[in-house]
Design a protein around this motif. Structure first.
Motif, mmCIF file in Angstrom:
data_model
loop_
_atom_site.group_PDB
_atom_site.id
_atom_site.type_symbol
_atom_site.label_atom_id
_atom_site.label_comp_id
_atom_site.label_asym_id
_atom_site.label_seq_id
_atom_site.Cartn_x
_atom_site.Cartn_y
_atom_site.Cartn_z
ATOM 1 N N GLU A 57 31.860 29.321 64.808
ATOM 2 C CA GLU A 57 30.471 28.893 64.951
ATOM 3 C C GLU A 57 29.518 29.693 64.060
ATOM 4 O O GLU A 57 28.342 29.362 63.943
ATOM 5 C CB GLU A 57 30.035 29.032 66.414
ATOM 6 C CG GLU A 57 30.546 27.936 67.322
ATOM 7 C CD GLU A 57 29.794 26.638 67.091
ATOM 8 O OE1 GLU A 57 28.612 26.549 67.474
ATOM 9 O OE2 GLU A 57 30.382 25.706 66.513
ATOM 10 N N ARG A 58 30.026 30.720 63.438
ATOM 11 C CA ARG A 58 29.209 31.535 62.529
ATOM 12 C C ARG A 58 29.019 30.866 61.168
ATOM 13 O O ARG A 58 28.258 31.348 60.344
ATOM 14 C CB ARG A 58 29.835 32.923 62.327
ATOM 15 C CG ARG A 58 30.101 33.712 63.620
ATOM 16 C CD ARG A 58 28.842 34.368 64.200
ATOM 17 N NE ARG A 58 27.789 33.458 64.537
ATOM 18 C CZ ARG A 58 27.779 32.676 65.636
ATOM 19 N NH1 ARG A 58 28.781 32.719 66.496
ATOM 20 N NH2 ARG A 58 26.768 31.867 65.864
ATOM 21 N N GLN A 59 29.738 29.770 60.909
ATOM 22 C CA GLN A 59 29.560 29.107 59.612
ATOM 23 C C GLN A 59 28.290 28.266 59.631
ATOM 24 O O GLN A 59 28.088 27.426 60.507
ATOM 25 C CB GLN A 59 30.773 28.243 59.261
ATOM 26 C CG GLN A 59 30.716 27.724 57.831
ATOM 27 C CD GLN A 59 32.078 27.355 57.273
ATOM 28 O OE1 GLN A 59 32.942 26.878 57.998
ATOM 29 N NE2 GLN A 59 32.273 27.569 55.969
ATOM 30 N N LEU B 62 28.651 32.513 56.228
ATOM 31 C CA LEU B 62 28.856 32.947 57.607
ATOM 32 C C LEU B 62 27.773 33.939 58.004
ATOM 33 O O LEU B 62 27.318 34.748 57.190
ATOM 34 C CB LEU B 62 30.230 33.625 57.743
ATOM 35 C CG LEU B 62 31.443 32.763 57.371
ATOM 36 C CD1 LEU B 62 32.687 33.633 57.244
ATOM 37 C CD2 LEU B 62 31.665 31.664 58.403
ATOM 38 N N ASN B 63 27.363 33.876 59.270
ATOM 39 C CA ASN B 63 26.412 34.877 59.776
ATOM 40 C C ASN B 63 27.099 35.785 60.794
ATOM 41 O O ASN B 63 28.249 35.577 61.167
ATOM 42 C CB ASN B 63 25.141 34.221 60.348
ATOM 43 C CG ASN B 63 25.424 33.314 61.548
ATOM 44 O OD1 ASN B 63 26.436 33.446 62.234
ATOM 45 N ND2 ASN B 63 24.517 32.382 61.810
ATOM 46 N N ARG C 253 25.756 36.704 63.904
ATOM 47 C CA ARG C 253 25.502 36.294 65.284
ATOM 48 C C ARG C 253 24.603 35.067 65.262
ATOM 49 O O ARG C 253 24.034 34.729 64.224
ATOM 50 C CB ARG C 253 24.895 37.428 66.109
ATOM 51 C CG ARG C 253 23.712 38.125 65.507
ATOM 52 C CD ARG C 253 23.492 39.491 66.153
ATOM 53 N NE ARG C 253 22.516 40.262 65.411
ATOM 54 C CZ ARG C 253 21.303 40.604 65.872
ATOM 55 N NH1 ARG C 253 20.923 40.232 67.084
ATOM 56 N NH2 ARG C 253 20.486 41.309 65.132
ATOM 57 N N PRO C 254 24.464 34.368 66.383
ATOM 58 C CA PRO C 254 23.723 33.108 66.397
ATOM 59 C C PRO C 254 22.290 33.235 65.882
ATOM 60 O O PRO C 254 21.633 34.262 66.064
ATOM 61 C CB PRO C 254 23.747 32.707 67.885
ATOM 62 C CG PRO C 254 24.991 33.348 68.422
ATOM 63 C CD PRO C 254 25.101 34.650 67.694
ATOM 64 N N GLU C 255 21.845 32.187 65.223
ATOM 65 C CA GLU C 255 20.468 32.039 64.734
ATOM 66 C C GLU C 255 20.120 32.965 63.571
ATOM 67 O O GLU C 255 18.938 33.163 63.276
ATOM 68 C CB GLU C 255 19.450 32.242 65.882
ATOM 69 C CG GLU C 255 19.680 31.358 67.090
ATOM 70 C CD GLU C 255 19.646 29.876 66.733
ATOM 71 O OE1 GLU C 255 18.833 29.477 65.896
ATOM 72 O OE2 GLU C 255 20.468 29.126 67.296
ATOM 73 N N LYS C 256 21.105 33.547 62.907
ATOM 74 C CA LYS C 256 20.850 34.408 61.748
ATOM 75 C C LYS C 256 21.227 33.669 60.463
ATOM 76 O O LYS C 256 22.020 32.726 60.479
ATOM 77 C CB LYS C 256 21.657 35.709 61.852
ATOM 78 C CG LYS C 256 21.254 36.587 63.033
ATOM 79 C CD LYS C 256 19.844 37.124 62.856
ATOM 80 C CE LYS C 256 19.477 38.082 63.989
ATOM 81 N NZ LYS C 256 18.116 38.635 63.812
#
Length: 315
Positions: A208-210, A216-217, A219-222
Motif C-alpha cells: 500500500e506504500r506504492q 513508494l512512501n 507511511r500513509p498519506e506521505k
C-alpha cells in the motif's frame, strides 16, 4: 524514462568525496562514515569500486575507531555509535578487509549496548530504538559473533514492537514506519525468526506504500521518496511478497529521479541529488534485478557476493 546512467553516477560519487569543504559536506560531516558506506556500496553495485584507493579509505576509517570503547565514530574526533560502527564493518566487508579489526573489542562494544529487556541502545547515552537492534544484530552476524548477545531476548523485544497493522515501530507502541519495518524484519531474518511476522498482513501494509507515480512512501498519506525503494522492497523480498507491487512503475520512478547531466539520484524528480538517495535508488534497482547491477542482499544491505564470501567463503 531512459536507462540508468552507470558512468554518470560513478563520476558523481567520486566528485562528492572531492568536495570536502562544500556546505553539504560540512553539514553532513557527522555522518561521513555512513556516507562512505552509501557511496562505496553504490560503486560496488555499479562494478566500479576499484576507482577508489581502498588503503586510503581504510586508513581514514581506522582513524575514526575509538580504541577505548571499541566502536566507530561518524568522523574523526566524534563519539562512537552503532550507526557508524555497522557502516565501518560493512565497508571493510566490501573490501574483504575485516582482518584489520579488533573483533573482540568491537564485538564487546556492541554486546555492551544490549539492555536487560533485549533492546539495544545506540551508544553510551542510552537512546533505545529498533534501528539499533538491527544495527547490532547485523554487525555481530557479519563478524560471526552473534552468539555473544542474548538473541532470544533481542527477538522478543523486536516482536514487542509489532503493531496491529502488521508493521513495527521504533519502540513498543510506536507508529509503523517502513524504515523501522526494514530494521525489524532484517533483524528477524538474520536471526532466523521470520515466523514472528504476519507476512500477508505486513505485505499488504507495505504494498500500500506504492503511490500513483510509482514511487513508494514510508507511511500513509506521505509523498513517494526514492529511499523507500530500499526500505519497502527489501522487506517485501524477505517476507516473499515483492510480487504485490508494480516493479516497472517503481523502476520508472527511480530512473526519473536521476540528474542526467551530473549524475546522482534525488528523493523525487527534479529535486537536488545526494549520496543517500543515490545509494537507495541504485540498491532498489538492484533488488529488482536491473540489468548490469550486482545483486544485493536484502537483509545485510551488501552485494550478495560479499555476503557469500563472509558466510560461505566464496564470491
Amino acid at each position: 524514462m531512459g536507462e540508468l546512467d552507470f558512468q554518470k553516477h560513478v563520476q558523481y560519487i567520486v566528485s562528492v568525496e572531492k568536495k570536502k569543504d562544500s556546505f553539504e559536506a560540512l553539514v553532513m560531516e557527522h555522518l561521513r562514515m555512513n556516507g562512505a558506506y552509501w557511496g562505496l556500496t553504490t560503486l560496488d553495485l555499479l562494478h566500479s569500486i576499484d576507482v577508489v584507493d581502498k588503503e586510503e579509505v581504510i586508513s581514514w576509517m581506522m582513524s575514526c575507531w575509538d580504541a577505548d570503547s571499541g566502536g566507530f565514530a561518524g568522523t574523526v574526533g566524534h563519539d562512537p555509535h552503532l550507526l557508524y560502527t555497522l557502516s565501518a564493518v560493512q565497508i571493510l566487508a566490501l573490501f574483504d578487509r575485516l582482518d584489520v579489526l579488533d573483533i573482540d573489542k568491537l564485538s564487546s562494544y556492541v554486546v555492551g549496548l544490549q539492555n536487560e529487556d533485549g533492546s539495544f541502545s545506540g551508544d553510551g547515552w542510552g537512546e533505545i530504538d529498533t534501528r539499533f537492534s538491527y544495527l547490532a544484530i547485523c554487525c555481530l552476524s557479519l563478524l560471526r559473533c552473534l552468539d555473544k548477545i542474548n538473541v532470544v531476548k533481542a527477538v522478543e523485544y523486536i516482536v514487542s514492537c509489532k503493531n496491529l497493522d502488521g508493521g513495527f515501530g521504533c519502540v513498543p507502541g510506536g507508529e509503523s514506519h517502513a524504515g523501522q519495518i526494514f530494521c525489524c524484519v532484517g533483524a528477524l531474518s538474520i536471526t532466523g525468526s521470520l515466523h514472528h511476522v504476519d507476512r500477508d498482513l505486513l505485505g499488504w501494509w507495505l504494498c500500500e506504500r506504492q503511490c500513483r507515480d510509482g514511487g513508494l512512501n514510508g507511511r500513509p498519506e506521505k509523498l513517494a521518496d526514492v529511499c523507500y525503494s530500499w526500505w519497502v522492497l527489501s522487506s517485501l523480498i524477505m517476507i516473499d511478497r515483492v510480487h504485490w507491487i508494480d516493479k516497472s512503475k517503481l523502476t520508472e520512478f527511480i530512473l526519473n529521479c536521476q540528474d542526467r547531466e551530473n549524475g546522482g539520484i534525488s528523493d523525487r524528480p527534479d529535486n537536488a541529488v545526494d549520496i543517500f538517495h543515490t545509494y537507495f535508488g541504485v540498491a532498489g534497482l538492484s533488488l529488482m534485478e536491473y540489468p548490469g547491477l550486482k545483486p544485493i542482499d536484502p537483509a545485510y544491505a551488501l552485494p550478495i557476493n560479499v555476503v557469500n564470501r563472509i558466510f560461505f567463503g566464496k564470491s
